[in-house]
Design an enzyme around this catalytic site. Structure first.
Site, short mmCIF file in Angstrom:
data_model
loop_
_atom_site.label_atom_id
_atom_site.label_comp_id
_atom_site.label_asym_id
_atom_site.label_seq_id
_atom_site.Cartn_x
_atom_site.Cartn_y
_atom_site.Cartn_z
N ARG A 239 0.85 -1.18 0.00
CA ARG A 239 0.00 0.00 0.00
C ARG A 239 0.89 1.23 0.00
NH1 ARG A 239 -3.41 -2.90 -1.49
NH2 ARG A 239 -5.48 -3.29 -0.63
N GLU A 268 -3.34 7.43 -4.57
CA GLU A 268 -3.78 6.86 -5.85
C GLU A 268 -5.08 7.49 -6.30
OE1 GLU A 268 -3.87 2.59 -5.55
OE2 GLU A 268 -1.81 2.54 -4.83
N HIS A 286 -1.06 -0.04 -9.78
CA HIS A 286 -1.65 -0.97 -8.80
C HIS A 286 -2.22 -2.22 -9.50
CE1 HIS A 286 -3.55 -1.10 -4.51
NE2 HIS A 286 -3.24 -2.31 -4.94
C1 DGY Z 1 -5.19 -6.30 -2.73
O1 DGY Z 1 -5.77 -7.36 -2.95
O2 DGY Z 1 -5.16 -5.78 -1.61
C2 DGY Z 1 -4.47 -5.67 -3.88
O3 DGY Z 1 -3.91 -4.48 -3.59
C3 DGY Z 1 -5.34 -5.64 -5.11
O4 DGY Z 1 -5.45 -6.95 -5.53
#
Ligand code: DGY
Length: 326
Positions: A239, A268, A286
């Protein structure tokens, strides 16, 4: 009849599980997420929400949804977009999609790592641009990956799978995680637990695989970048807010680190404008879990959780199991 609000079109494998029940389903068809206003309007009376990481699911959304809401099935393994405490307080089950995306996301971490170390994107642009005149002894020199030290922040499913792939590159692995892996796992993965300082100082490549928590927001800040090797690379497949993006820009500009491969960003879909100008970063939107196979499995998993709850069963992958005690 139950009403299910799906906040974006997801692969058909999942949608069909909901459609075959004959339930009332509303799918937000736009490429962009619903606006806040639309989200609050569409959740009204929902028995289930199939949400994405781009939807902030908080008290206001729960209030708007009302008493019927039984489950929020998040189409992601991460669930920092959801106020879990609030859901639990209200007896609402929250589920995620772990496991099915582990290998795909770890693969992508490696794609970024290799791309930045060996300048794949830069070299591709160079080759296409017509600048290439001849084979050159000094042309596009990158950094070796094999035999180096890989630091992994967050040693859960994805972190361990990133480590597994490092074996093929004869790397030493350090990991930073409050939970120590058992000895057999450490031996198999050639991995050692380390404190953050040691990991920062000794790693040639650092891959962030941790989930976002209030404690690790901006874990990678100016101080952390100062401790890293000037020759090190940072990869983030977790993240964005785990990295202070302003500090990262500073570190890259000042040669505190050599480069970065980033799939996630602090704000984002905005990317720091300075990052966009840099050659020593690889930036992707992402897409860590974005393979056809995995996105289909994620859709099935999220939909199955909704089917389970709405047919009186307990779904797998509840992130707030305390809710069952209520
Ligand atoms: C998640 O699953 O948390 C990713 O960032 C997107 O697949």
């Amino acid at each position: 009849m139950p009403y299910i609000y799906v906040t974006r079109r997801i692969p058909e494998e999942g949608l069909k599980l909901l459609k075959e029940r004959g339930w009332d389903i509303y799918i937000h068809e736009d490429e962009l997420p619903p606006s806040r206003e639309e989200l609050l309007r569409r959740v009204q009376g929902a028995d289930a929400i199939l949400s994405l990481l781009t939807d902030k699911i908080d008290k206001e959304v729960f209030d708007a949804a009302g008493e019927n809401l039984k489950i929020v099935a998040n189409y992601a393994v991460g669930y920092d977009n959801i106020d879990i405490d609030e859901a639990t307080k209200r007896g609402i089950i929250v589920t995620n999609t772990p496991g099915v995306l582990t290998d795909t996301t770890a693969d992508f971490g490696w794609a970024l790592l290799m791309a930045i170390a060996r300048r794949v994107v830069e070299a591709d642009q160079y080759a296409r641009s017509g600048q290439w005149k001849t084979w050159g002894p000094m042309l596009m020199l990158g950094t070796d990956v094999h035999g180096k030290t890989l630091g992994i922040i967050g040693f859960g499913r994805i972190g361990r799978t990133v480590a597994k792939r490092a074996k093929g590159f004869d790397m030493n692995v350090l990991y930073y995680d409050p939970i120590k892996a058992d000895e057999e796992t450490e031996r198999q993965l050639n991995a050692k637990q380390a404190d953050l300082d040691t990991l920062l100082k000794e790693s040639d490549f650092i891959v962030i695989c941790a989930k976002l928590t209030p404690e690790n927001r901006h874990l990678l800040n100016k101080e952390a970048f100062k401790k890293m090797k000037n020759s090190a690379y940072l990869i983030n497949i977790a993240r964005g807010p785990i990295v202070d993006e302003e500090a990262l820009v500073w570190a890259l500009k000042n040669g505190e680190i050599k480069g970065a491969g980033l799939d996630v960003f602090e704000h984002e879909p905005k990317i720091h404008p300075e990052l966009i100008k840099m050659d020593n970063v690889v930036l992707t939107p992402h897409i860590g879990s974005a393979s056809e196979e995995t996105r289909g499995k994620m859709a099935q998993m999220a939909a199955s959780s909704i089917v389970a709850v709405l047919t009186g069963k307990i779904p797998e992958n509840i992130v707030n199991p305390e809710v069952l005690k209520k």
